[in-house]
Design a protein around this motif. Sequence first.
Motif, PDB file in Angstrom:
ATOM      1  N   MET A   1      -5.395 -30.517  44.321  1.00  0.00           N
ATOM      2  CA  MET A   1      -6.428 -31.420  43.523  1.00  0.00           C
ATOM      3  C   MET A   1      -7.462 -30.185  42.715  1.00  0.00           C
ATOM      4  O   MET A   1      -7.632 -29.261  43.027  1.00  0.00           O
ATOM      5  N   LYS A   2      -7.580 -30.695  41.484  1.00  0.00           N
ATOM      6  CA  LYS A   2      -8.419 -29.823  40.644  1.00  0.00           C
ATOM      7  C   LYS A   2      -9.680 -29.718  41.142  1.00  0.00           C
ATOM      8  O   LYS A   2     -10.328 -30.533  41.773  1.00  0.00           O
ATOM      9  N   LYS A   3     -10.274 -28.625  40.811  1.00  0.00           N
ATOM     10  CA  LYS A   3     -11.550 -28.174  41.078  1.00  0.00           C
ATOM     11  C   LYS A   3     -12.741 -29.101  40.665  1.00  0.00           C
ATOM     12  O   LYS A   3     -13.491 -29.629  41.409  1.00  0.00           O
ATOM     13  N   LYS A   4     -12.556 -29.776  39.452  1.00  0.00           N
ATOM     14  CA  LYS A   4     -13.355 -30.738  39.050  1.00  0.00           C
ATOM     15  C   LYS A   4     -13.635 -31.969  39.765  1.00  0.00           C
ATOM     16  O   LYS A   4     -14.728 -32.666  40.131  1.00  0.00           O
ATOM     17  N   TYR A   5     -12.387 -32.328  40.237  1.00  0.00           N
ATOM     18  CA  TYR A   5     -12.424 -33.675  41.027  1.00  0.00           C
ATOM     19  C   TYR A   5     -12.725 -33.385  42.614  1.00  0.00           C
ATOM     20  O   TYR A   5     -13.330 -34.321  43.115  1.00  0.00           O
ATOM     21  N   PHE A   6     -12.667 -32.158  42.919  1.00  0.00           N
ATOM     22  CA  PHE A   6     -12.988 -31.879  44.261  1.00  0.00           C
ATOM     23  C   PHE A   6     -14.659 -31.559  44.228  1.00  0.00           C
ATOM     24  O   PHE A   6     -15.271 -32.306  45.262  1.00  0.00           O
ATOM     25  N   ILE A   7     -15.474 -31.345  43.159  1.00  0.00           N
ATOM     26  CA  ILE A   7     -16.538 -31.054  42.988  1.00  0.00           C
ATOM     27  C   ILE A   7     -17.232 -32.531  43.077  1.00  0.00           C
ATOM     28  O   ILE A   7     -18.361 -33.067  43.287  1.00  0.00           O
ATOM     29  N   ALA A   8     -16.482 -33.454  42.135  1.00  0.00           N
ATOM     30  CA  ALA A   8     -16.845 -34.668  42.132  1.00  0.00           C
ATOM     31  C   ALA A   8     -17.003 -35.854  43.212  1.00  0.00           C
ATOM     32  O   ALA A   8     -17.459 -36.762  43.606  1.00  0.00           O
ATOM     33  N   SER A   9     -15.752 -35.458  44.156  1.00  0.00           N
ATOM     34  CA  SER A   9     -15.682 -36.217  45.402  1.00  0.00           C
ATOM     35  C   SER A   9     -16.663 -35.732  46.307  1.00  0.00           C
ATOM     36  O   SER A   9     -16.594 -36.278  47.445  1.00  0.00           O
ATOM     37  N   THR A  10     -17.299 -34.441  46.393  1.00  0.00           N
ATOM     38  CA  THR A  10     -18.270 -34.087  47.400  1.00  0.00           C
ATOM     39  C   THR A  10     -19.210 -34.731  47.918  1.00  0.00           C
ATOM     40  O   THR A  10     -19.635 -35.113  48.989  1.00  0.00           O
ATOM     41  N   PRO A  11     -20.159 -35.527  46.963  1.00  0.00           N
ATOM     42  CA  PRO A  11     -20.935 -36.456  47.149  1.00  0.00           C
ATOM     43  C   PRO A  11     -20.280 -37.734  48.277  1.00  0.00           C
ATOM     44  O   PRO A  11     -21.032 -38.166  49.281  1.00  0.00           O
ATOM     45  N   ILE A  12     -19.152 -38.028  48.115  1.00  0.00           N
ATOM     46  CA  ILE A  12     -18.399 -39.100  48.976  1.00  0.00           C
ATOM     47  C   ILE A  12     -18.456 -38.635  50.267  1.00  0.00           C
ATOM     48  O   ILE A  12     -18.669 -39.296  51.162  1.00  0.00           O
ATOM     49  N   PHE A  13     -17.984 -37.363  50.430  1.00  0.00           N
ATOM     50  CA  PHE A  13     -17.775 -36.765  51.841  1.00  0.00           C
ATOM     51  C   PHE A  13     -19.118 -36.611  52.470  1.00  0.00           C
ATOM     52  O   PHE A  13     -19.227 -36.698  53.740  1.00  0.00           O
ATOM     53  N   LEU A  14     -20.106 -36.090  51.774  1.00  0.00           N
ATOM     54  CA  LEU A  14     -21.362 -36.199  52.434  1.00  0.00           C
ATOM     55  C   LEU A  14     -21.946 -37.411  52.846  1.00  0.00           C
ATOM     56  O   LEU A  14     -22.563 -37.393  53.719  1.00  0.00           O
TER      57      LEU A  14
END
Length: 72
Positions: A1-14
């Motif tokens: 997974m690209k870094k930008k998608y990981f950063i964008a999906s972080t709020p979902i995990f939180l």
Amino acid sequence: MKKKYFIASTPIFLGVICFIAKAIIGSNITPDGTLEEPFFLIPIGFLLFFLGIVSLIGMALVSMMKKTQVSN
């Protein structure tokens, strides 16, 4: 997974972590009859969850637009 998608999906995990924490902490009634519960986790969880979804959709749209501009 690209870094930008990981950063964008972080709020979902939180957001999911907020819901899990609310379920684990639970609620109780004190001897004087007041209810103690971590209610603040519910709106924070929803806010983070939907913020993550919006950011992922935005990233996907930007990526699709860049791909179509490169191919033209």
